[in-house]
Design a protein around this motif. Structure first.
Motif, short mmCIF file in Angstrom:
data_model
loop_
_atom_site.label_atom_id
_atom_site.label_comp_id
_atom_site.label_asym_id
_atom_site.label_seq_id
_atom_site.Cartn_x
_atom_site.Cartn_y
_atom_site.Cartn_z
N TYR A 70 0.83 -1.21 0.00
CA TYR A 70 0.00 0.00 0.00
C TYR A 70 0.87 1.27 0.00
O TYR A 70 0.75 2.11 -0.89
CB TYR A 70 -0.93 -0.05 1.21
CG TYR A 70 -2.18 0.79 1.12
CD1 TYR A 70 -2.50 1.53 -0.01
CD2 TYR A 70 -3.08 0.83 2.19
CE1 TYR A 70 -3.66 2.28 -0.08
CE2 TYR A 70 -4.25 1.59 2.13
CZ TYR A 70 -4.53 2.32 0.99
OH TYR A 70 -5.68 3.07 0.94
N ASN A 114 -8.46 6.77 1.31
CA ASN A 114 -7.56 6.33 0.26
C ASN A 114 -7.45 7.39 -0.83
O ASN A 114 -6.36 7.68 -1.34
CB ASN A 114 -8.07 5.01 -0.34
CG ASN A 114 -7.25 4.56 -1.52
OD1 ASN A 114 -6.21 3.94 -1.37
ND2 ASN A 114 -7.72 4.89 -2.73
N HIS A 168 -0.02 6.77 -0.74
CA HIS A 168 -0.09 5.49 -1.44
C HIS A 168 0.09 5.60 -2.94
O HIS A 168 0.56 4.65 -3.58
CB HIS A 168 -1.43 4.80 -1.13
CG HIS A 168 -2.54 5.32 -1.98
ND1 HIS A 168 -3.17 6.53 -1.73
CD2 HIS A 168 -3.12 4.83 -3.09
CE1 HIS A 168 -4.10 6.73 -2.64
NE2 HIS A 168 -4.09 5.72 -3.48
N HIS A 218 0.47 2.51 -6.88
CA HIS A 218 0.16 2.64 -8.31
C HIS A 218 1.42 2.66 -9.18
O HIS A 218 1.33 3.01 -10.36
CB HIS A 218 -0.63 3.94 -8.55
CG HIS A 218 -1.94 3.99 -7.83
ND1 HIS A 218 -2.88 3.00 -7.91
CD2 HIS A 218 -2.49 4.94 -7.01
CE1 HIS A 218 -3.95 3.32 -7.17
NE2 HIS A 218 -3.73 4.48 -6.61
N SER A 232 -7.89 2.99 -10.60
CA SER A 232 -8.88 3.02 -9.53
C SER A 232 -9.16 1.60 -9.00
O SER A 232 -9.55 1.44 -7.85
CB SER A 232 -10.18 3.65 -10.05
OG SER A 232 -11.18 3.59 -9.09
N ASP A 240 -7.00 0.96 -6.07
CA ASP A 240 -7.58 1.56 -4.87
C ASP A 240 -8.70 0.69 -4.32
O ASP A 240 -8.79 0.49 -3.11
CB ASP A 240 -8.13 2.96 -5.20
CG ASP A 240 -7.02 3.95 -5.52
OD1 ASP A 240 -5.95 3.84 -4.91
OD2 ASP A 240 -7.24 4.81 -6.38
#
Lengths: 403, 403, 403
Positions: free
Chosen positions: B100, C187, C193, C198, C346, C349
Motif C-alpha cells: 500500500y 484512500n 499510497h 500505483h 482506480s 484503490d
C-alpha cells in the motif's frame, strides 16, 4: 415545536407505524419453529425405505426408516460423538447402526442394543436410550408427531374430517420453501392478497375474483371459516380511477354476488363435499392447515415448520371419486391444477412468504382473518398446555425464542 | 409421577446423556485453536519462494518468505492500516515492503527500516517492530513455531525420534480439512472406529481388523501407545446376529491373536523400526502427532490447527531405506498407499471429523485411548505453563475461548 | 524482567501499536454508514423510469421512481407486512401500489390514498404516511437527500462550485464496491499510497510521481487542499538501496519541483479551472468528495455509503468545454481515462479499500492529510448538530454504531 421540527417528526424513519410485536399472542409469538403436540407430513411414503432418511422438523433433526414392522422415527444425533445416525445403516433387523463406531439402536424402543466395536459384552449396552418419534402413514405421506413426551392423539382426529373414511383421489406437491411457516399460513388464509397479487396469474383466467368484499369469520369445530358476504367486481377510487380484476378474456363472475358458499347451484357437486355443508370458502385449523372447498374438489395446504427460517409447502388436491370417475380428475390435475395452481399461482405466494417481514405490521380491515387465526392458535395452545400440566409434563422451550 | 409423565421424561430431547463439556481438561477445552509452544508443519519447502506465502496457524495470520539467509515468518497485518503484508513484495534484500505505502520491514528482526513514501529520513523508521515467527525446514516441509515469546525448543526435540538422524524415504500429503483439529487427532488415535467405519475401504483388503479387542495404554517418553491385548475376529451379538469384518476376498488375520506388537516374526523388518522396540501399534504425542508402526514402514499424521474450524492433515509415510532399496517404496507409495490409505481410507476419517459434534458426548470402553490422550495434553500443558511462569511470561489467551 | 521475558513482551502479538480506536473523532467514528444531512448520487438519470428502482443508502432501503411531475423517493418497506414497495408498480398516476395487497401511496406526500383490496371506503386510507426522500437530478445523475427531517439545503450549495453554472462535458462511472466508504475517502485523499501502490499502473506512464514529498494542508471554504511543497524523484535509503518511480519509458517529471499547483505554465489551461485559482492538486469536502485538478480537466470521486460494508464509487471526469471543443475530450475519455484511470488505476484503490482494516492503525507523517480530513468531518458535523438542536430536531442514531 417549529414547522421544521414537525416536518422532522413526520418524516423521521425511526418508529414504525402499527403493532411492534406479537405479544398479544404470546404462544403464537413463541412458535417461530412451530407448535408442538401435532402430526406433520414430512415426505411421500415411497421416499422412505431401508436407508435412514434425514428430516428436519420444528428445528429438530431426526430420521425416518422403514422396517418389516413399519416406519420408525429417531433423533438423528448419535449420543456417542454427535455424528448423524442418518449416515448409518441397518446391520441387524429392527435396528440402525451408527456409521462411525457401530453403535446399534433398536428402532422400536431407541435402546442401545449393541456397540459392535466393543464386542457383545460391552458394558454400555442398554445404558443409553435414543429419543424416538411416533410415525404414521396417511394420504400417501409419512407423518411425524412432535410433542413433549405425552402420548400422541390419534392422527385421524387431526386430519381434515372428510379425508378419514372417504375414498378420494389425490394430487400432491411437497416443496421446501424459505420463510417462516406462520407467514405461509397467514398468506394462505389472508382475505386480501389473492385479489391483487394473483391478478395476472393464469389460474385467474378460470377463477374470477372481486376487487374487494365484506367478510365474516365463522367458527365451526376445529375450523374457522372465512365467508364472503358482499362482493364488488369493480370499484371507483376517488381521485385515482377505476379498478377491476375482470377482463374480456377471463371467466365471468357468478350471477349472484352474495354468499359464495351457495355455489352448489352451478354444477354437479361431489356428495362428500356437499355433505360438509361448508358455510364458506376457505377455512383453517391447527397446526397450520388450509382448506379451500371448490365445487368439485377440495384443495389443502399444510404449512410444516422445518425451523424458524424454512417450511414445507404440502399442497393436496382431493376429489372424492372412485373407479372410472377418477380419470377426469387425473387429467385435470396433471393438465392444469399442478402447473397453474400448485405451480405459478402458489409460486407468487412463495415469493411473498420469503419477503414478508413482520412485526412491525400495520393491519387493515381484511386482516380480521389473520387475527382470528392467531386467536385460534393461542386458545388451542393454552388448552394443550393445561392438559400437559395435569399430566405433570413440562413442555419444551421453543426451539428459537427470538423469532 | 404418572406413567405419561415418566414417558415424557424418558423421551424428552432436552438434556443429552453423558459428558456435557470438557471442563475435566481445562487446557484441552481451551485449545480449540491449538496448543501454543510447538513447531507445526505448514507447507512443502518448495512452495516457499521470494514472494510472501500466506499461512493461517492457530488462528493467527502470518506469512513465510525465502531469502538468501533462509526462511522467515512474520505477522501478516501491516500495523499502518491493517493491509496484509503478504500482498507485498521484496524491494530490498532481506526485507519485505507493504503493497500500500511501501512500509519496509527487516525479515530477521521485524524492524521497520524504511517507509518508502516518506523518504529516507522518515521519523517512523525503527519506531515499529513487526512480530516475527521462528521457522525451520525438516522432512521437505516448512515448520513454524507458535509460542508466547519464549525461546523455542529445538525442533529436533519435538520430531518423532526416529526421523532425526536416520535416512528415510518419504511419501507425503498436505490437505486442508474442515473440522476442529482435536476431532482429527482423537479420530486418528481412536481405538474403535477403524474396525467399523473403514470396513469397506479398499485398504482393508490388505489390512485385516478384528471386530473388537481389549486394549491397554502404555506411556513411554513423550508418547502413549495403544496396545491390543486380545483380538476377536468374529462375534455373536445376542438377539441380533453374527458380525465379522473378514471376508474370503480379504487378507487373513495373523495366526497369533495376542500382542500385535510381536509382528516382527512375520517378515523382514526394517532395522530402524525394530530398534524402536515399539510396544504397540499406534502412538500419539503432543501437539497432535499420530504414529502407526507397520512392519516395514511408519505412517505419521500431524494435525495442524488452522483455527478452531479447520486443520491441516499432514500425512507422512516413511521407509528407512537408502539407495536402491528405496525403489520398491516409491512403487508401493505411488501405486497403493497414496490412493488407498492417504486417499480413500483417510477420506472416511475426513468425513467423520467434519460431522463430529462433541461435547456433549457419551464415551464407551474403547474411548480409554481418547481419555489418555486428553490427559497427556493436559499434563504437558500444565508443565509448559509452569516453565513460562518461572520465566516471567504470561501466555496469550486462547484464540477462541468459546469452542 | 529476564531477557526471555523481554523477548516475550517484544514479540507478543497481543496489543497492536498505534491508535486503538477513532474516539478522537466521535462523529467520524459513529459515521460507519455515512453522514446524514447531505445529497448523495445513487444512479444515472436514465436508469430511473416508471418502475421503482431499489436503492440502499446510508443503511436505509428506499426506491426512486419517475412520474410526470419528476422523480420521487420513498422508504422501501410497506408498513402493512414489511414487503418491499419496490416490487410494486404504478396503478394510478402519481402513486405506487404494493404488489401484495395493493396498498397505494402518493409519491409526493407518502400518504396512503387507497388500499385496493379493501375498497374505496377502506378506513385505513389517509391514516398511514410512508416516509419520503427529497430527490434531485444533476450531472446526469439522481441525487437523494438523507437527513433527519430538516428542510434540505439546496443541492447546488453542496456540489463542487465550478460544476454549478458552468457548461462541462462529463465522463462518468458508478460502481458498487466492497469496504467502508471512509476507507475509500481516506484512500482517495491519502498523500502516500499513489506513489507506491500505483507504481506499475499504466496511468503512471503519463503521470510521473515523486518517491516522496513534503506537504502542507490548506483550508479554503468547504475544501481542504493538499499542497506538495518539495518533491523528491529518487531517494537513497541507507543500508537498503536506491528507489525511484521513474523509468526511461515513462513521462518525465516537470522541471520545477516546487508547488505543483503552478502547472499553469506548461500548456493551455481551461479558463474555468484557472479561475479556481486552486492552491493545490487534490482537495476534499464533505460528505466525502475528492477533487483532483489536472491542467486541462478535473477529476471527482464521490464516496457514497451504501451501508457500513459497501459504498458506491462515483468517478466523474469534467472538461469545461463547449461545442466542437468537446470532441477531443470524448476521444481522451473513452480512449484512455475510462480504462486507465477509472479502470485499472482506480481498481488498485478498490482492492486496498476492501482489505484495509483500521483501527487499530499506526499513522505516519504523510497521514497528516487523513487527520485533517477527519477533523473537517468532525467540525462540520458538530456545526450541523448545533443547527438541528436549535430547530428542535433530534438526529437519528447512526445505522451501525459498532463499526
Amino acid at each position: 415545536m417549529t414547522e421544521t421540527a414537525k416536518r422532522a417528526a413526520r418524516r423521521r424513519q425511526g418508529k414504525l407505524p402499527g403493532r411492534q410485536d406479537w405479544s398479544t399472542w404470546p404462544h403464537y409469538q413463541a412458535a417461530a419453529a412451530g407448535f408442538r403436540g401435532y402430526w406433520y407430513p414430512v415426505c411421500f411414503s415411497d421416499q422412505v425405505g431401508e436407508k435412514p432418511r434425514k428430516v428436519r422438523l420444528l428445528g429438530e433433526d431426526l430420521f425416518v426408516i422403514r422396517d418389516d414392522d413399519g416406519i420408525f422415527g429417531m433423533k438423528d444425533r448419535c449420543p456417542h460423538r454427535g455424528v448423524p445416525l442418518s449416515y448409518g445403516s441397518k446391520q441387524f433387523p429392527g435396528t440402525v447402526s451408527c456409521v462411525y463406531h457401530g453403535w446399534t439402536f433398536q428402532l422400536q424402543s431407541g435402546d442401545l442394543v449393541a456397540a459392535i466395536t466393543d464386542g457383545p459384552q460391552s458394558p454400555i449396552c442398554r445404558k443409553v436410550t435414543q429419543p424416538t418419534y411416533d410415525v404414521e402413514e396417511r394420504l400417501g405421506m409419512v407423518w411425524v408427531y412432535v410433542g413433549d413426551g405425552e402420548r400422541p392423539h390419534p392422527i385421524d382426529e387431526q386430519l381434515p374430517e372428510e379425508l378419514v373414511g372417504n375414498s378420494a383421489v389425490l394430487g400432491q406437491r411437497i416443496q421446501q420453501r424459505k420463510g417462516n411457516w406462520r407467514f405461509a399460513c397467514e398468506n394462505g388464509y389472508d382475505e386480501g392478497h389473492a385479489k391483487y397479487l394473483h391478478r395476472a396469474a393464469l389460474w385467474r383466467l378460470f377463477k374470477p375474483m372481486p376487487v374487494w368484499n365484506t367478510t365474516k369469520i365463522v367458527e365451526r369445530g376445529r375450523w374457522i371459516y372465512r365467508v364472503q358476504e358482499k362482493q364488488y367486481w369493480a370499484a371507483e377510487f376517488p381521485g385515482l380511477g377505476r379498478w377491476t380484476g375482470l377482463a374480456w378474456y377471463k371467466a365471468k363472475p357468478p350471477k349472484e354476488t352474495g354468499n359464495i358458499g351457495n355455489t352448489s347451484s352451478h354444477r354437479e357437486v361431489n356428495p362428500v363435499i356437499a355433505a360438509q355443508e361448508f358455510p364458506g370458502f376457505a377455512s383453517v385449523s391447527m397446526p397450520g392447515v388450509l382448506r379451500i372447498a371448490y365445487p368439485t374438489f377440495i384443495h389443502y395446504e399444510f404449512y410444516v415448520p422445518v425451523d424458524a427460517d424454512d417450511h414445507l409447502y404440502v399442497g393436496v388436491m382431493a376429489d372424492f371419486q372412485k373407479g372410472l370417475r377418477t380419470l377426469p380428475f387425473y387429467a385435470k390435475y396433471l393438465g392444469a391444477v399442478r402447473w397453474l395452481f400448485h405451480g405459478q399461482f402458489s409460486g407468487q405466494d412463495k415469493w411473498m412468504v420469503e419477503v414478508t417481514d413482520a412485526p412491525p405490521e400495520r393491519l387493515y380491515r381484511p386482516d380480521e382473518s389473520l387475527l382470528r387465526w392467531r386467536k385460534l392458535a393461542e386458545d388451542t395452545t393454552e388448552d394443550r398446555l393445561d392438559r400437559l400440566r395435569t399430566q405433570g409434563i413440562a413442555p419444551a422451550a421453543p426451539a428459537d425464542p427470538t423469532a
